[in-house]
Write an enzyme that holds these catalytic residues in place. Structure first.
Site, mmCIF file in Angstrom:
data_model
loop_
_atom_site.group_PDB
_atom_site.id
_atom_site.type_symbol
_atom_site.label_atom_id
_atom_site.label_comp_id
_atom_site.label_asym_id
_atom_site.label_seq_id
_atom_site.Cartn_x
_atom_site.Cartn_y
_atom_site.Cartn_z
ATOM 1 N N HIS A 83 17.420 -17.044 -6.933
ATOM 2 C CA HIS A 83 16.313 -17.640 -7.673
ATOM 3 C C HIS A 83 15.044 -17.423 -6.840
ATOM 4 O O HIS A 83 14.137 -16.773 -7.296
ATOM 5 C CB HIS A 83 16.596 -19.130 -7.947
ATOM 6 N N TRP B 62 11.616 -21.250 -1.579
ATOM 7 C CA TRP B 62 10.588 -22.243 -1.900
ATOM 8 C C TRP B 62 10.193 -23.063 -0.683
ATOM 9 O O TRP B 62 11.049 -23.663 -0.031
ATOM 10 C CB TRP B 62 11.112 -23.217 -2.967
ATOM 11 N N TYR C 44 6.255 -30.576 -3.452
ATOM 12 C CA TYR C 44 5.863 -29.207 -3.140
ATOM 13 C C TYR C 44 4.542 -28.829 -3.788
ATOM 14 O O TYR C 44 4.113 -29.429 -4.768
ATOM 15 C CB TYR C 44 6.945 -28.207 -3.552
ATOM 16 N N GLU D 266 7.955 -15.902 -8.941
ATOM 17 C CA GLU D 266 8.447 -16.499 -7.689
ATOM 18 C C GLU D 266 7.450 -16.307 -6.554
ATOM 19 O O GLU D 266 7.212 -17.211 -5.751
ATOM 20 C CB GLU D 266 9.816 -15.903 -7.318
ATOM 21 N N LYS E 294 4.040 -18.441 -7.576
ATOM 22 C CA LYS E 294 4.206 -19.888 -7.566
ATOM 23 C C LYS E 294 4.604 -20.402 -6.182
ATOM 24 O O LYS E 294 4.079 -21.402 -5.726
ATOM 25 C CB LYS E 294 5.257 -20.299 -8.603
ATOM 26 N N HIS E 295 5.553 -19.738 -5.536
ATOM 27 C CA HIS E 295 6.091 -20.254 -4.269
ATOM 28 C C HIS E 295 5.654 -19.451 -3.030
ATOM 29 O O HIS E 295 5.294 -20.028 -2.016
ATOM 30 C CB HIS E 295 7.626 -20.289 -4.319
#
Ligand SMILES: *[C@@H]1O[C@H](CO)[C@@H](O)[C@H](O)[C@H]1NC(C)=O
Ligand SMILES: *[C@@H]1O[C@H](CO)[C@@H](O)[C@H](O)[C@H]1NC(C)=O
Length: 408
Positions: free
Chosen positions: A74, A77, A85, A132, A135-136
């Site tokens: 996935h 993070w 977060y 991914e 966002k992270h």
């Protein structure tokens, strides 16, 4: 003549698509993230505020993604030390050309691994990777462009994807669960305690599991990091602040419809290791299968996250850049013993060793994998690289690895 030669060289260099990367800042005596007792100002060598790094994995069955005997990635993070977060921290670096960036840095092996193990449920891998990263990834403090010496644009992107893949390869959830008898089934159900105990015994610490419609579909592994994400040490840690969405009983672990990862290679050519190539043809019929039962002469291939990463050499150590040792398996009692050119192999003080003074241990096999004390999971301090050999142990350590028999 000299001019001609340098023109040829220049033309050749221009034709190379590879960007030349700078390097992450050197960190001396870095602190472990989330474990500091006073404020740490250098967020290039200390991950903050996102100091709890989660390597998150999917088990997608509707539709299925990835190999039927492997979890998929996935992401990675950066959670705060309390489980909250930040997200989408730098829109100016929310790139929409992840594939092109990785190609420009020559990361073709990484891309082909991602195409198999970091896959989008709707088939749009590039969008998933962009999500991914944006966002992270952009919230990881140590991946900031200012944390590089001689920064070249977007070089933190290959670093993010490479580190995530490297971590994932050490976290073989499928084998961790299978070792405890937790295997995909359309009818069986498991308790949350069974699932988390199996994963904790492989990882060394509790993990967070997630469910959707009563079926297990995610695992989150937590780490604190000593130093940067690029070059620091990931230290397994219990999760702080995340919660599970699974009920305590009646959890399904549904089968995937894909093909299993195959690690078989033609035995005639397999005298030297090849860690970067994975043969995906001639899939074995068993979901966790090796290419033979443990008898006669063969190799012990090391499997992490469903892919072959080196093998055992004659002393019983794990190596990724040499010639695999030939082992002889001989039936004994309810299992078999193993021998290399160094002598008999056994577990001594939790360590797998072969030598003239070693007492042979009777091993068993499970699904084509070497099994000891009911488990196919063995451990090492790290995945070996270069000329490093790693000792193999039966007690929990950073890396879990299984050994598949390959008849010679
Ligand atoms: C750890 O360092 C971070 C970043 O400087 C800081 O925000 C946090 O308060 C520190 N933790 C402690 C307990 O001092
Ligand atoms: C990727 O996109 C960025 C931002 O648009 C651009 O600056 C960069 O040149 C692109 N990289 C490649 C390899 O296409």
């Amino acid at each position: 003549m000299a001019i001609f030669t340098s023109q040829v060289v220049a033309a050749f260099l221009l034709a190379l698509p590879l960007a030349h990367a700078g390097s992450p800042k050197t960190c001396s005596n870095p602190q472990l993230s989330c474990q500091n007792t006073t404020a740490v100002s250098d967020t290039c060598c200390f991950n903050a505020p996102g100091g709890q790094l989660l390597q998150t994995q999917f088990w997608d069955t509707s539709p299925s993604t990835g190999p039927s005997n492997s979890w998929t990635i996935h992401g990675l993070w950066p959670d705060h030390c309390d489980g909250t977060y930040d997200s989408s921290c730098d829109p100016s670096r929310a790139y929409t050309n992840i594939t092109a960036i990785l190609q420009s840095y020559g990361k073709t092996d990484l891309l082909s691994y991602m195409n198999e193990f970091w896959v989008d449920i709707n088939g749009d891998d590039e969008s998933f990777w962009e999500h991914e990263w944006g966002k992270h990834g952009t919230c990881i403090s140590t991946l900031a462009p200012s944390c590089y010496t001689g920064y070249t644009p977007q070089e933190e992107v290959p670093d993010f994807f490479q580190k995530t893949v490297d971590l994932f390869k050490t976290l073989d959830s499928y084998t961790a669960l299978a070792s405890a008898g937790i295997v995909p089934s359309s009818s069986a159900t498991y308790t949350a305690a069974q699932i988390t105990a199996a994963l904790e015994s492989a990882f060394g610490y509790p993990v967070t599991i997630q469910c959707s419609s009563g079926a297990l579909d995610e695992i989150w592994y937590s780490f604190d990091v000593q130093g940067s994400v690029q070059t620091g040490t990931f230290v397994p840690t219990p999760p702080v602040g995340q919660t599970s969405s699974c009920s305590s009983t009646g959890i399904k672990y549904l089968p995937k419809s894909g093909s299993p990862v195959s690690t078989s290679v033609p035995s005639s050519t397999h005298t030297t290791l090849s860690t970067s190539t994975k043969t995906t043809s001639s899939a074995s019929s068993s979901p966790t299968g090796g290419s033979g039962t443990f008898s006669g002469s063969g190799y012990l291939n090391a499997i992490t996250s469903g892919s072959q990463t080196g093998c055992l050499i004659s002393a019983g150590t794990w190596y990724t850049s040499g010639t695999c040792a030939t082992y002889t398996a001989t039936a004994s009692g309810s299992g078999f013993t193993l021998k290399s050119s160094k002598g008999s192999c056994g577990i001594s003080s939790s360590k797998f060793t072969c030598g003239s003074s070693v007492t042979a241990t009777v091993f068993t096999a499970s699904g084509g994998y070497l099994s000891y004390g009911g488990s196919t999971m063995f451990y090492a301090a790290a995945v070996p690289s270069g000329s490093t050999q790693e000792a193999i142990s039966t007690t929990s350590n950073s890396v879990s690895v299984s050994f598949e028999w390959q008849s010679k």
